[in-house]
Design an enzyme around this catalytic site. Structure first.
Site, short mmCIF file in Angstrom:
data_model
loop_
_atom_site.label_atom_id
_atom_site.label_comp_id
_atom_site.label_asym_id
_atom_site.label_seq_id
_atom_site.Cartn_x
_atom_site.Cartn_y
_atom_site.Cartn_z
N TYR A 1 6.22 -8.58 -7.82
CA TYR A 1 5.21 -8.52 -6.76
C TYR A 1 5.40 -9.68 -5.77
O TYR A 1 5.31 -9.51 -4.56
CB TYR A 1 3.83 -8.56 -7.41
N LYS B 1 6.16 -9.10 -1.90
CA LYS B 1 5.23 -9.52 -0.84
C LYS B 1 5.85 -10.58 0.07
O LYS B 1 5.53 -10.65 1.26
CB LYS B 1 3.91 -9.98 -1.45
N1 NAD Z 1 -6.62 -6.33 -4.65
C1 NAD Z 1 -6.06 -7.49 -4.41
O1 NAD Z 1 -6.46 -8.53 -4.97
C2 NAD Z 1 -4.93 -7.60 -3.44
C3 NAD Z 1 -4.55 -8.88 -3.01
C4 NAD Z 1 -3.52 -9.00 -2.10
C5 NAD Z 1 -2.87 -7.88 -1.61
N2 NAD Z 1 -3.27 -6.65 -2.04
C6 NAD Z 1 -2.55 -5.50 -1.48
O2 NAD Z 1 -3.49 -4.70 -0.80
C7 NAD Z 1 -2.99 -3.36 -0.71
C8 NAD Z 1 -4.09 -2.41 -1.12
O3 NAD Z 1 -4.42 -2.65 -2.47
P1 NAD Z 1 -5.90 -2.50 -3.04
O4 NAD Z 1 -6.28 -3.81 -3.60
O5 NAD Z 1 -6.79 -1.86 -2.05
O6 NAD Z 1 -5.63 -1.56 -4.31
P2 NAD Z 1 -5.75 0.01 -4.49
O7 NAD Z 1 -5.01 0.30 -5.74
O8 NAD Z 1 -7.17 0.40 -4.36
O9 NAD Z 1 -4.99 0.62 -3.23
C9 NAD Z 1 -3.61 0.91 -3.20
C10 NAD Z 1 -3.44 2.23 -2.47
O10 NAD Z 1 -2.04 2.49 -2.30
C11 NAD Z 1 -1.80 3.83 -2.67
N3 NAD Z 1 -0.40 4.00 -3.07
C12 NAD Z 1 0.23 3.46 -4.16
N4 NAD Z 1 1.52 3.89 -4.21
C13 NAD Z 1 1.69 4.71 -3.13
C14 NAD Z 1 2.79 5.46 -2.63
N5 NAD Z 1 3.99 5.46 -3.25
N6 NAD Z 1 2.62 6.18 -1.49
C15 NAD Z 1 1.42 6.20 -0.87
N7 NAD Z 1 0.35 5.52 -1.29
C16 NAD Z 1 0.48 4.78 -2.42
C17 NAD Z 1 -2.78 4.10 -3.82
O11 NAD Z 1 -2.95 5.46 -4.08
C18 NAD Z 1 -4.02 3.41 -3.27
O12 NAD Z 1 -4.77 4.24 -2.43
C19 NAD Z 1 -1.74 -3.33 -1.59
O13 NAD Z 1 -0.59 -3.45 -0.78
C20 NAD Z 1 -1.91 -4.56 -2.46
O14 NAD Z 1 -0.67 -5.04 -2.93
C21 NAD Z 1 -4.29 -6.48 -2.93
#
Ligand code: NAD
Length: 253
Positions: free
Chosen positions: A158, A162
């Site tokens: 990850y 990122k």
């Molecule tokens: N939650 C955290 O603490 C956090 C922190 C930093 C960054 N992020 C990043 O934020 C973004 C959103 O994550 P989130 O926290 O809302 O989690 P989440 O799991 O709710 O959302 C991720 C979304 O991506 C979709 N997805 C996954 N693989 C896919 C694919 N191959 N094609 C299309 N869609 C796909 C999932 O179905 C989901 O809707 C991600 O990139 C994650 O890495 C999250």
């Protein structure tokens, strides 16, 4: 200033909007007048589009795997056929592999993480930029992470992915700055979403993951949406190539 967050007549494409940050951001764009095109591998993306329409907005969902070039190209084409163009894109879909020290990470998890989190963003940029370059304007926001600014323990795939998203953002911003297209990334800290809910629900894990959080809580998806709308709006026309931490001061110490 309030009028500048009015996206009426603008079209935004969002990946990963079935749940979490993407869903909250899609709803926020819908509330602010945008036409919202949603691509997600999860069919619950249709519920996000339905919620926007139920609130009086315009939105369509198309099942999309961000690792698939044809499906990414087709999502841009949907924005054009449904709403006449594409003004803003939020490349947000991502996944978090199981946490483990590097030697215990599997090759499959490493490849899958890079495929979704990096190739997925590259493909989004590729087709969105091609369209926006013809238009001569556009704003793209990619979801990186604080793990794209420094390492978190037991998350090597990850962290690598990122950091690559931050790099792609800077490279794309340079390539298209002269054509009036802005490309920025956001670097969230711990956000309450389905990705992290199991950590927050377990008191011991919750204490550990919040130990270095000066605000002492997870960030809410709606707070991330605010930054994305800000970066998409015409009030930030000189901001491009930036990676914005949104982490309650977690990376400041
Ligand atoms: N939650 C955290 O603490 C956090 C922190 C930093 C960054 N992020 C990043 O934020 C973004 C959103 O994550 P989130 O926290 O809302 O989690 P989440 O799991 O709710 O959302 C991720 C979304 O991506 C979709 N997805 C996954 N693989 C896919 C694919 N191959 N094609 C299309 N869609 C796909 C999932 O179905 C989901 O809707 C991600 O990139 C994650 O890495 C999250």
């Amino acid at each position: 200033m309030a009028a500048d967050l009015d996206f009426t007549g603008r079209t935004v494409l969002i990946t990963g909007a079935a749940t979490g940050i993407g869903r909250a951001t899609a709803l926020a764009f819908g509330e602010h007048g945008a036409n919202v095109v949603i691509g997600d591998i999860d069919d619950r993306g249709a519920q996000t589009a339905e919620a926007i329409r139920a609130a009086g907005g315009k939105s369509v969902f198309q099942k999309t795997d961000v690792t698939n070039p044809e499906q990414q190209e087709s999502l841009v084409a949907l924005a054009v056929s449904e709403f006449g163009g594409l003004d803003i894109a939020f490349n947000n879909a991502g996944l978090l592999p199981p946490t483990a020290p590097l030697a215990e990470q599997t090759v499959e998890d490493f490849r899958r993480t890079l495929d979704v989190d990096v190739t997925g963003v590259f493909l989004g940029l590729k087709y969105q930029l091609a369209h926006m370059a013809e238009q001569g304007r556009g704003s793209i926001i990619n979801t990186a992470s604080v793990a794209g600014l420094r390492a978190d323990p037991f998350m090597a795939p990850y962290v690598a992915a990122k950091h690559a998203v931050a790099g792609l953002t800077k490279a794309a911003a340079l390539d298209y700055a002269a054509q009036g297209i802005r490309v920025n990334a956001i670097a969230p800290g711990l956000v309450r979403s389905p990705m992290t809910q199991r950590w927050l629900d377990d008191p011991e894990t919750r204490e550990r993951v919040l130990a270095d959080s000066p605000i002492g809580r997870a960030v809410e998806p709606e707070e991330i949406a605010g930054l994305v709308l800000f970066l998409a709006a015409d009030i930030t026309t000189a901001i491009t190539g930036a990676v914005y931490p949104i982490d309650g001061a977690r990376t400041t110490h």
